[in-house]
Design a protein around this motif. Structure first.
Motif, PDB file in Angstrom:
ATOM      1  N   GLN A  79      36.993 -40.715  36.611  1.00 28.98           N
ATOM      2  CA  GLN A  79      37.487 -42.026  36.232  1.00 28.98           C
ATOM      3  C   GLN A  79      38.566 -41.843  35.164  1.00 28.98           C
ATOM      4  OE1 GLN A  79      34.062 -44.337  34.989  1.00 28.98           O
ATOM      5  NE2 GLN A  79      32.900 -43.802  36.825  1.00 28.98           N
ATOM      6  N   MET A  80      39.402 -42.856  35.034  1.00 26.95           N
ATOM      7  CA  MET A  80      40.497 -42.774  34.058  1.00 26.95           C
ATOM      8  C   MET A  80      39.953 -42.499  32.653  1.00 26.95           C
ATOM      9  SD  MET A  80      43.157 -43.136  35.884  1.00 26.95           S
ATOM     10  CE  MET A  80      44.481 -43.481  34.746  1.00 26.95           C
ATOM     11  N   LYS A  81      38.793 -43.074  32.356  1.00 18.27           N
ATOM     12  CA  LYS A  81      38.229 -42.920  31.014  1.00 18.27           C
ATOM     13  C   LYS A  81      37.762 -41.481  30.729  1.00 18.27           C
ATOM     14  CE  LYS A  81      33.478 -44.143  32.275  1.00 18.27           C
ATOM     15  NZ  LYS A  81      32.322 -45.039  32.008  1.00 18.27           N
ATOM     16  N   ASP A  82      37.736 -40.638  31.771  1.00 19.79           N
ATOM     17  CA  ASP A  82      37.366 -39.235  31.561  1.00 19.79           C
ATOM     18  C   ASP A  82      38.517 -38.420  30.976  1.00 19.79           C
ATOM     19  OD1 ASP A  82      35.535 -39.290  34.692  1.00 19.79           O
ATOM     20  OD2 ASP A  82      34.839 -39.745  32.647  1.00 19.79           O
ATOM     21  N   SER A  83      39.684 -39.022  30.878  1.00 16.23           N
ATOM     22  CA  SER A  83      40.819 -38.337  30.236  1.00 16.23           C
ATOM     23  C   SER A  83      40.461 -38.102  28.782  1.00 16.23           C
ATOM     24  CB  SER A  83      42.088 -39.189  30.332  1.00 16.23           C
ATOM     25  OG  SER A  83      42.535 -39.297  31.655  1.00 16.23           O
ATOM     26  N   ALA A  84      40.321 -36.844  28.414  1.00 21.02           N
ATOM     27  CA  ALA A  84      39.850 -36.474  27.077  1.00 21.02           C
ATOM     28  C   ALA A  84      39.937 -34.954  26.954  1.00 21.02           C
ATOM     29  CB  ALA A  84      38.397 -36.924  26.877  1.00 21.02           C
ATOM     30  N   SER A  85      39.600 -34.461  25.781  1.00 19.94           N
ATOM     31  CA  SER A  85      39.451 -33.012  25.608  1.00 19.94           C
ATOM     32  C   SER A  85      37.984 -32.662  25.753  1.00 19.94           C
ATOM     33  CB  SER A  85      39.950 -32.583  24.227  1.00 19.94           C
ATOM     34  OG  SER A  85      41.347 -32.601  24.169  1.00 19.94           O
ATOM     35  N   TYR A  86      37.725 -31.526  26.365  1.00 17.39           N
ATOM     36  CA  TYR A  86      36.356 -31.066  26.575  1.00 17.39           C
ATOM     37  C   TYR A  86      36.192 -29.743  25.835  1.00 17.39           C
ATOM     38  CZ  TYR A  86      35.995 -34.884  29.749  1.00 17.39           C
ATOM     39  OH  TYR A  86      35.980 -36.165  30.258  1.00 17.39           O
ATOM     40  N   LEU A  87      35.243 -29.744  24.918  1.00 13.37           N
ATOM     41  CA  LEU A  87      35.042 -28.615  24.019  1.00 13.37           C
ATOM     42  C   LEU A  87      33.791 -27.852  24.405  1.00 13.37           C
ATOM     43  CD1 LEU A  87      35.586 -30.548  20.653  1.00 13.37           C
ATOM     44  CD2 LEU A  87      37.321 -29.495  22.087  1.00 13.37           C
ATOM     45  N   CYS A  88      33.951 -26.566  24.556  1.00 12.31           N
ATOM     46  CA  CYS A  88      32.832 -25.670  24.812  1.00 12.31           C
ATOM     47  C   CYS A  88      32.446 -25.054  23.465  1.00 12.31           C
ATOM     48  CB  CYS A  88      33.303 -24.593  25.796  1.00 12.31           C
ATOM     49  SG  CYS A  88      32.178 -23.243  26.095  1.00 12.31           S
ATOM     50  N   ALA A  89      31.160 -24.997  23.170  1.00  9.66           N
ATOM     51  CA  ALA A  89      30.720 -24.435  21.888  1.00  9.66           C
ATOM     52  C   ALA A  89      29.474 -23.584  22.094  1.00  9.66           C
ATOM     53  CB  ALA A  89      30.426 -25.553  20.884  1.00  9.66           C
ATOM     54  N   VAL A  90      29.447 -22.446  21.441  1.00  7.22           N
ATOM     55  CA  VAL A  90      28.309 -21.527  21.521  1.00  7.22           C
ATOM     56  C   VAL A  90      27.632 -21.479  20.170  1.00  7.22           C
ATOM     57  CG1 VAL A  90      27.688 -19.081  21.761  1.00  7.22           C
ATOM     58  CG2 VAL A  90      29.296 -20.134  23.367  1.00  7.22           C
ATOM     59  N   THR A  91      26.312 -21.492  20.168  1.00  6.50           N
ATOM     60  CA  THR A  91      25.584 -21.273  18.914  1.00  6.50           C
ATOM     61  C   THR A  91      25.050 -19.850  18.910  1.00  6.50           C
ATOM     62  OG1 THR A  91      23.592 -22.262  19.875  1.00  6.50           O
ATOM     63  CG2 THR A  91      24.962 -23.671  18.509  1.00  6.50           C
ATOM     64  N   THR A  92      25.222 -19.204  17.783  1.00  3.47           N
ATOM     65  CA  THR A  92      24.810 -17.808  17.646  1.00  3.47           C
ATOM     66  C   THR A  92      23.955 -17.658  16.399  1.00  3.47           C
ATOM     67  OG1 THR A  92      26.621 -17.098  16.214  1.00  3.47           O
ATOM     68  CG2 THR A  92      27.055 -17.117  18.567  1.00  3.47           C
ATOM     69  N   GLY A  93      23.333 -16.527  16.287  1.00  2.00           N
ATOM     70  CA  GLY A  93      22.613 -16.235  15.059  1.00  2.00           C
ATOM     71  C   GLY A  93      21.124 -16.403  15.233  1.00  2.00           C
ATOM     72  N   GLY A  94      20.410 -15.903  14.274  1.00  5.98           N
ATOM     73  CA  GLY A  94      18.957 -15.974  14.312  1.00  5.98           C
ATOM     74  C   GLY A  94      18.472 -17.186  13.564  1.00  5.98           C
ATOM     75  N   GLY A  95      17.974 -16.977  12.392  1.00  3.36           N
ATOM     76  CA  GLY A  95      17.442 -18.100  11.626  1.00  3.36           C
ATOM     77  C   GLY A  95      18.520 -19.070  11.192  1.00  3.36           C
ATOM     78  N   THR A  96      19.670 -18.569  10.838  1.00  5.97           N
ATOM     79  CA  THR A  96      20.784 -19.447  10.468  1.00  5.97           C
ATOM     80  C   THR A  96      21.837 -19.305  11.547  1.00  5.97           C
ATOM     81  OG1 THR A  96      21.850 -17.719   9.178  1.00  5.97           O
ATOM     82  CG2 THR A  96      20.329 -19.186   8.027  1.00  5.97           C
ATOM     83  N   TYR A  97      22.084 -20.359  12.250  1.00  3.78           N
ATOM     84  CA  TYR A  97      22.980 -20.268  13.391  1.00  3.78           C
ATOM     85  C   TYR A  97      24.367 -20.771  13.012  1.00  3.78           C
ATOM     86  CZ  TYR A  97      22.955 -25.276  13.844  1.00  3.78           C
ATOM     87  OH  TYR A  97      23.128 -26.592  13.581  1.00  3.78           O
ATOM     88  N   LYS A  98      25.324 -20.428  13.851  1.00  5.13           N
ATOM     89  CA  LYS A  98      26.690 -20.927  13.702  1.00  5.13           C
ATOM     90  C   LYS A  98      27.133 -21.534  15.013  1.00  5.13           C
ATOM     91  CE  LYS A  98      28.544 -17.640  10.338  1.00  5.13           C
ATOM     92  NZ  LYS A  98      29.643 -16.710  10.042  1.00  5.13           N
TER      93      LYS A  98
END
Lengths: 111, 114
Positions: A79-98
């Motif tokens: 749909q037209m409203k899907d025009s946007a930026s799509y961000l991929c993000a990974v979380t890493t780390g053990g107890g404290t993640y990034k």
């Protein structure tokens, strides 16, 4: 090193299906998120994958292959409203993640 | 439930000045993260606070600092501003900050350094 790659820009037609790919090389992996960001607005959550396979949510699906360091976001019935930026993000780390974000894919949906 | 709020929404400063940005998370959320967003670099992680403690830090110089208060509100400070600090600064809150928790973003503060 930490690296997440996405195509910079994609164009698709209203009603079509589009697949946005994301490859990552990170030291450690907890999970992978997809966010949508309309121009001038805050990112909003779309999906989260922690195990291999496909997660479906209405018109949006996200796939993960941890062994290949690869994910994709599939948008159906565009749909037209899907025009946007799509961000991929990974979380890493053990107890404290990034959170590590890719630079995003700008999707233009044309009538 | 009110969303994440950030103040101010826009700021114009000159080189060498300092700036403080504020973020109020969603009620009940204890984790607040800060990001810098620029067209070329995307979202870059600055730091994350949980229960008033900095739990994680990105690769930014010491000019960037932050803190979190007992009510989970957070502030970010940038000292000795440089032209390259011009960006959209986003904060995001999550309930516990675990790696599987989605983050809820505020509208951002757009900082322009002249």
């Amino acid at each position: 090193g930490q690296n997440i790659d996405q195509p910079t820009e994609m164009t698709a037609t209203e009603g079509a299906i589009v697949q946005i790919n994301c490859t990552y090389q990170t030291s450690g992996f907890n999970g992978l998120f997809w966010y949508q960001q309309h121009a001038g607005e805050a990112p909003t959550f779309l999906s989260y994958n922690v195990l291999d396979g496909l997660e479906e949510k209405g018109r949006f699906s996200s796939f993960l292959s941890r062994s290949k360091g690869y994910s994709y976001l599939l948008l159906k019935e565009l749909q037209m409203k899907d025009s946007a930026s799509y961000l991929c993000a990974v979380t890493t780390g053990g107890g404290t993640y990034k959170y590590i974000f890719g630079t995003g894919t700008r999707l233009k949906v044309l009538a | 439930k009110a969303g994440v709020t950030q103040t101010p929404r826009y700021l114009i400063k000159t080189r060498g000045q300092q700036v403080t940005l504020s973020c109020s998370p969603i009620s009940g959320h204890r984790s607040v993260s800060w990001y810098q967003q620029t067209p070329g670099q995307g979202l870059q992680f600055l730091f994350e606070y949980f229960s008033e403690t900095q739990r994680n830090k990105g690769n930014f110089p010491g000019r960037f600092s932050g803190r979190q208060f007992s009510n989970s509100r957070s502030e970010m400070n940038v000292s000795t501003l440089e032209l390259g600090d011009s960006a959209l600064y986003l904060c995001a809150s999550s309930s516990s900050g675990g790696s599987g928790n989605e983050q809820f973003f505020g509208p951002g503060t757009r900082l322009t350094v002249l």
